[in-house]
Design a protein around this motif. Sequence first.
Motif, mmCIF file in Angstrom:
data_model
loop_
_atom_site.group_PDB
_atom_site.id
_atom_site.type_symbol
_atom_site.label_atom_id
_atom_site.label_comp_id
_atom_site.label_asym_id
_atom_site.label_seq_id
_atom_site.Cartn_x
_atom_site.Cartn_y
_atom_site.Cartn_z
ATOM 1 N N GLN A 112 61.690 69.374 61.417
ATOM 2 C CA GLN A 112 62.476 68.387 62.161
ATOM 3 C C GLN A 112 62.893 68.934 63.515
ATOM 4 O O GLN A 112 62.816 68.234 64.535
ATOM 5 N N LEU A 113 63.294 70.188 63.556
ATOM 6 C CA LEU A 113 63.674 70.808 64.827
ATOM 7 C C LEU A 113 62.476 70.934 65.758
ATOM 8 O O LEU A 113 62.593 70.736 66.965
ATOM 9 N N ALA A 114 61.311 71.286 65.202
ATOM 10 C CA ALA A 114 60.113 71.390 66.025
ATOM 11 C C ALA A 114 59.783 70.046 66.675
ATOM 12 O O ALA A 114 59.395 69.988 67.850
ATOM 13 N N GLU A 115 59.967 68.974 65.929
ATOM 14 C CA GLU A 115 59.719 67.636 66.483
ATOM 15 C C GLU A 115 60.725 67.302 67.574
ATOM 16 O O GLU A 115 60.357 66.776 68.643
ATOM 17 N N ILE A 116 61.994 67.621 67.353
ATOM 18 C CA ILE A 116 63.027 67.354 68.360
ATOM 19 C C ILE A 116 62.744 68.103 69.651
ATOM 20 O O ILE A 116 62.890 67.566 70.755
ATOM 21 N N LYS A 155 69.363 63.917 71.043
ATOM 22 C CA LYS A 155 68.665 63.569 69.811
ATOM 23 C C LYS A 155 69.506 64.033 68.626
ATOM 24 O O LYS A 155 70.027 65.143 68.627
ATOM 25 N N ARG A 156 69.611 63.205 67.633
ATOM 26 C CA ARG A 156 70.465 63.490 66.472
ATOM 27 C C ARG A 156 69.790 64.494 65.553
ATOM 28 O O ARG A 156 68.619 64.351 65.215
ATOM 29 N N LEU A 171 67.468 77.200 69.147
ATOM 30 C CA LEU A 171 67.175 76.495 70.395
ATOM 31 C C LEU A 171 68.178 75.385 70.674
ATOM 32 O O LEU A 171 68.549 74.620 69.783
ATOM 33 N N ARG A 172 68.581 75.294 71.929
ATOM 34 C CA ARG A 172 69.694 74.436 72.326
ATOM 35 C C ARG A 172 69.410 72.956 72.085
ATOM 36 O O ARG A 172 68.421 72.403 72.557
#
Length: 340
Positions: free
Chosen positions: A315-319, A279-280, A273-274
């Motif tokens: 972490q990606l799910a949160e972003i 967000k870092r 996902l792009r």
Amino acid sequence: MAKIVLNKENYFHNLKIISEQAGSKDKIAVVLKDNAYGHGLVEIASMAKEFGIKNAVVRTCEEAKKIETFFEQILILADTTFHTYSHSFHIVVNSLEQLEKVPENTNVHLKIDTGMHRNGISIETLEEAIHGTLRKNLNLTGVMTHFRSADILSCEFFWQKENFKRAKNITVNTCEKLFLPIPKFHSANSSALFRFKNYQEDLARVGIAQYGYLESDSIFDNPDLKPVMSLWAQRISSRKITKGQRVGYGGIFTAKEDMDVSTYDVGYGDGFLRLNGKKRYTTPKGYEILGRVSMDNCSINSKDEKVCIFDDVRQLAEIHDTITYEITTTLNPNIEKEII
């Protein structure tokens, strides 16, 4: 080439915890729909069989055919093209109308709407549905439901359990009157399974937990699961950029110092996902994805030949303000898989 690496030790670790909670590995039905939540249908099926799992759940008959030799029973959740099925296939029936379309001698599980109001036969028409299976010469092998709030602290979980208890009683009484075998009962998904203190149902349909995640509220005593999947990318090219130079579409990332930057062969075209640069995100090794992710590649402050993009998608799910399921299922099914 990009690669998905599957950790067998972690997968078996998760299945052991799940089996202990359910009371037996024979009670586990691994949910392998949608390419095993992006992990690879055949790859996960082969590991589940090796562990000793006998039951699986898929979305369509086509998925079931690919893993037919791996399991004794395969539950098909959402097929709408009806024809003659394998004796090991069991079709979920969501309505009285659907019941009329299923071919004779098919194994069926009746799905009961106990409160989610998405799919399923109402409790009020359950007896009619059981009579329908007899009239249509179908094999009633299961009765099931699905919880809408098992992952949150809510009384709705207990309300639905009571509704399903009522459905079980109706099923048993009706089957006894019609001299039909009592079907298997099952309701628990991953979150629900770990809400039961003493699991007594015949099956547990375990999806995300087998892959190392659980979306349940932290207030619960959640198990120590380990993510199974990691995503790896191959370096395409490297360059040195100087302080002030910008990287990628829109030049979102600006170098604060001279640095090495490489392009790697993973992008949103691969289902990663792009990331838009706002967000870092850092990889497990501490590298940073720089600027916007492109369709077929991304830029990283590394010169390594291969980089692990993630080995835990939380972490990606949160972003992305989503759930772990979406991160894994979005991955392109054509990405090479390797079991280690």
